[in-house]
Design a protein around this motif. Structure first.
Motif, PDB file in Angstrom:
ATOM      1  N   PHE A  49      44.777  33.439  34.934  1.00 57.63           N
ATOM      2  CA  PHE A  49      44.434  33.927  36.266  1.00 57.63           C
ATOM      3  C   PHE A  49      45.658  34.489  36.985  1.00 57.63           C
ATOM      4  N   VAL A  50      46.782  33.764  36.879  1.00 61.78           N
ATOM      5  CA  VAL A  50      47.998  34.226  37.561  1.00 61.78           C
ATOM      6  C   VAL A  50      48.465  35.545  36.957  1.00 61.78           C
ATOM      7  N   ALA A 101      46.251  38.295  38.120  1.00 59.07           N
ATOM      8  CA  ALA A 101      46.491  38.605  39.529  1.00 59.07           C
ATOM      9  C   ALA A 101      47.760  39.440  39.687  1.00 59.07           C
ATOM     10  N   VAL A 102      48.798  39.081  38.942  1.00 55.45           N
ATOM     11  CA  VAL A 102      50.059  39.825  39.059  1.00 55.45           C
ATOM     12  C   VAL A 102      49.883  41.253  38.536  1.00 55.45           C
ATOM     13  N   LEU A 119      43.529  28.826  31.456  1.00 54.24           N
ATOM     14  CA  LEU A 119      42.841  29.488  32.570  1.00 54.24           C
ATOM     15  C   LEU A 119      43.797  29.776  33.730  1.00 54.24           C
ATOM     16  N   ALA A 120      44.616  28.775  34.062  1.00 55.31           N
ATOM     17  CA  ALA A 120      45.519  28.933  35.203  1.00 55.31           C
ATOM     18  C   ALA A 120      46.521  30.051  34.940  1.00 55.31           C
ATOM     19  N   TYR A 121      47.167  30.013  33.770  1.00 54.89           N
ATOM     20  CA  TYR A 121      48.140  31.068  33.464  1.00 54.89           C
ATOM     21  C   TYR A 121      47.445  32.418  33.375  1.00 54.89           C
TER      22      TYR A 121
END
Lengths: 301, 304
Positions: free
Chosen positions: A25-26, A29-30, A21-23
């Motif tokens: 999301f990043v 976003a990028v 999830l964290a990767y």
């Protein structure tokens, strides 16, 4: 024992889901951040036929510099580029000088008006006379349609004066004592001793001031009716937002027929790239200073 | 008399400091303090030819006209909502981004992601608005290109009042989420690693770690930034609204600052525009003041 637990910790299903999830999301976003720039760049570098017939998404089709030739052949671009560079360099140089002139006395503990003058400048962060009285004052001063109107009303930012003041306060008092024993007065001390010692802070402030001048639109909208003095941002608004047929036509080479032939869409996107190129190219090298700038502010606030 | 001498001797002692401060003193007087009494124009019939202190008194005429105007509630609502929605969506996203980006193991990849995320913050509002207008254009915008390729009906985004708040909010979040995350990232990096070690020994997983360790450590920062953001709730920026709106979208887009600009600078109704601006500054001043009082109290609390 502990190592075993740590390994279990790193491999559990919950943790794998967390990292996914964290990767994710990043990465999302990028992509959302960069894609608009990539798209604009792709259109600016494609051929007119490709723009008219194909659907351009994330890379140029049928690479061509025709749009850039067209836009860079337009004299108004060069005039407004020159104006923006003038406002940015003169404005930033005066900003840095004036910010130091204000911050240094305010940082001297023995200065008898220190508290009063701190209040005098801080008060303006909370209360102002409003747009109309400001407009009247600037016009009555005869600054309307002069280059100085882009520089003088923005001589210092109160917030930056406070950052600079903290930097001066951070210099060890022994340095100032030895300077005054050597007979240096405050002016010499400021320029010979204090100024060089806060160079890192000044670098950050230079960047912030320069970006704000480069992007200044409001000042020009209010006070620069004369096209010869207008900065890039005003021209950009005419090209990008008002899509002024007259401007697009002139950029497109004179006649409406020719303008249609070069795709007004491409002219608009090339103009975006040309105007943000300086910021985009220096930005990756300087961004750590920008970040440092925020942290300076955060420590203060 | 003695005191006066004291002041004089201090002034002589600090003469160089006074001299250094003088140019900036003049700057503040001219561009900040001189316009302040100009606010009295709000109570006058003022003609463009008058001096800053000229014009005839009309009392509260302009304020009455504004309060009774059909635009009063619309302007108030729009000004509030165009600050509220960006806050509602723009406030949590930087926190989420900071939580995620600090989990990236490779320092290089992390730095690259952060660098990319701040970029829009340094692009001028004219370029941002220009990209929005062109991407959403009915004739040659990419968004409508995709919609029609998928078989949908094209939308005239920029001319439809229903879309303005969404466009304004989404683009605002795009511009600032990366920049606003910097302070949270720094706060997360500053959390004592022993807390995480202890958590690991207790067998918490990463979700629990984020909820039970990271977020509680961020709470003071979040709280103070939230209060400061609430203080700015009535000071929605002029530029992006001005660049994005048009006559067709005033219903949802026109805010106090753009109204003051049109009334004052474009139509030269100086008295009326000053009254509207003064109304706005008094209310925002009250809100900022309240927010600062609150944050001071919150600061003490978090110290304790």
């Amino acid at each position: 024992m502990r190592r075993k637990e740590l390994r279990a910790y790193g491999n559990s299903a919950a943790n794998r889901a967390f990292f996914a999830l964290a990767y994710g999301f990043v990465i999302a976003a990028v992509i959302v951040t960069l894609y608009p720039f990539l798209y604009v760049l792709s259109v600016s570098l494609s051929s007119v036929e490709a723009i008219n017939t194909r659907f351009i998404t994330a890379y140029p089709i049928d690479l061509s510099l025709a749009g850039y030739k067209m836009v860079l052949g337009f004299p108004d671009i060069w005039q407004s580029y020159y104006n923006t560079i003038w406002y940015t360099t003169v404005g930033t140089a005066l900003n840095i000088l004036a910010t130091c002139l204000a911050a240094y006395p305010l940082s001297r503990r023995r200065f008898f008006l220190r508290r009063q003058l701190n209040f005098f400048i801080a008060f303006t962060m909370y209360f102002s006379g409003g747009l109309i009285p400001f407009y009247i004052v600037v016009t009555k001063l005869g600054l309307y349609n002069t280059r100085w109107v882009m520089v003088l009303p923005l001589l210092v930012s109160t917030y930056n004066v406070m950052i600079c003041r903290s930097a001066f306060e951070g210099i060890s008092s022994e340095i100032f004592e030895s300077a005054s024993i050597d007979g240096a007065n405050d002016i010499t001390t400021l320029f010979r001793i204090a100024f060089p010692l806060i160079k890192p802070t000044l670098a950050v402030l230079t960047l912030y001031y320069a970006v704000s001048h480069w992007n200044n639109f409001f000042g020009a909208l209010l006070f620069l009716g004369d096209q010869k003095l207008q900065p890039l941002q005003i021209l950009l608004r005419r090209v990008l937002i008002m899509a002024s047929p007259e401007v697009l036509q002139r950029m497109g080479g004179g006649t409406a027929v020719q303008a249609l032939a070069v795709s007004s869409l491409q002219i608009r996107y090339v103009t975006i790239i040309v105007s943000i190129l300086p910021i985009i190219t220096i930005y990756p090298f300087l961004q750590r200073y920008f970040v440092k700038g925020i942290m300076l502010g955060a420590v203060k606030g | 008399m003695a005191k006066k001498n004291g002041l004089l001797s201090m002034a002589i002692r600090d003469r160089y400091l006074l001299l250094l401060f003088l140019p900036v003193f003049a700057y503040y007087v001219i561009f900040f303090y001189l316009p302040m009494p100009g606010m009295l124009i709000a109570f006058k019939d003022y003609l463009p030819g008058n001096g800053l202190f000229g014009g005839t008194w009309v009392g509260l005429k302009w304020f009455k006209a504004f309060f009774e105007s059909q635009f009063f509630w619309r302007l108030l609502r729009n000004t509030f909502l165009l600050a509220f929605y960006p806050l509602l969506f723009g406030f949590p996203i930087p926190i989420l981004f900071a939580l995620c980006v600090t989990e990236i193991r490779s320092p290089k990849a992390r730095a690259a992601a952060q660098t990319a995320s701040y970029l829009p913050y340094f692009i001028s509002s004219v370029v941002v608005a220009g990209m929005i207008v062109n991407f959403l254009s009915l004739s040659d915008g990419i968004v409508n290109g995709i919609i029609s390729r998928l078989g949908g009906r094209k939308v005239n985004f920029m001319m439809d009042p229903k879309w303005f708040r969404t466009i304004f909010t989404a683009s605002g979040v795009w511009q600032s989420f990366g920049f606003n995350s910097i302070i949270y990232i720094a706060a997360i990096m500053g959390i004592d690693p022993e807390l995480y070690d202890a958590g690991r020994i207790d067998g918490v997983n990463k979700f629990q770690e984020a909820r039970r360790i990271t977020l509680p450590c961020l709470k003071p920062t979040i709280f103070i930034l939230l209060i400061l953001a609430l203080g700015g709730i009535l000071s929605v920026g002029f530029e992006k609204v001005y660049l994005l709106y048009n006559g067709a979208t005033y219903e949802t887009a026109d805010v106090i600052s753009t109204y003051v600009y049109r009334q004052g600078i474009e139509s030269q109704n100086f008295g009326y525009a000053t009254a509207v601006g003064l109304f706005n500054s008094v209310i925002s001043f009250a809100i900022v003041y309240a927010a600062n009082r609150l944050s001071r109290r919150a600061n003490d609390m978090s110290l304790w």
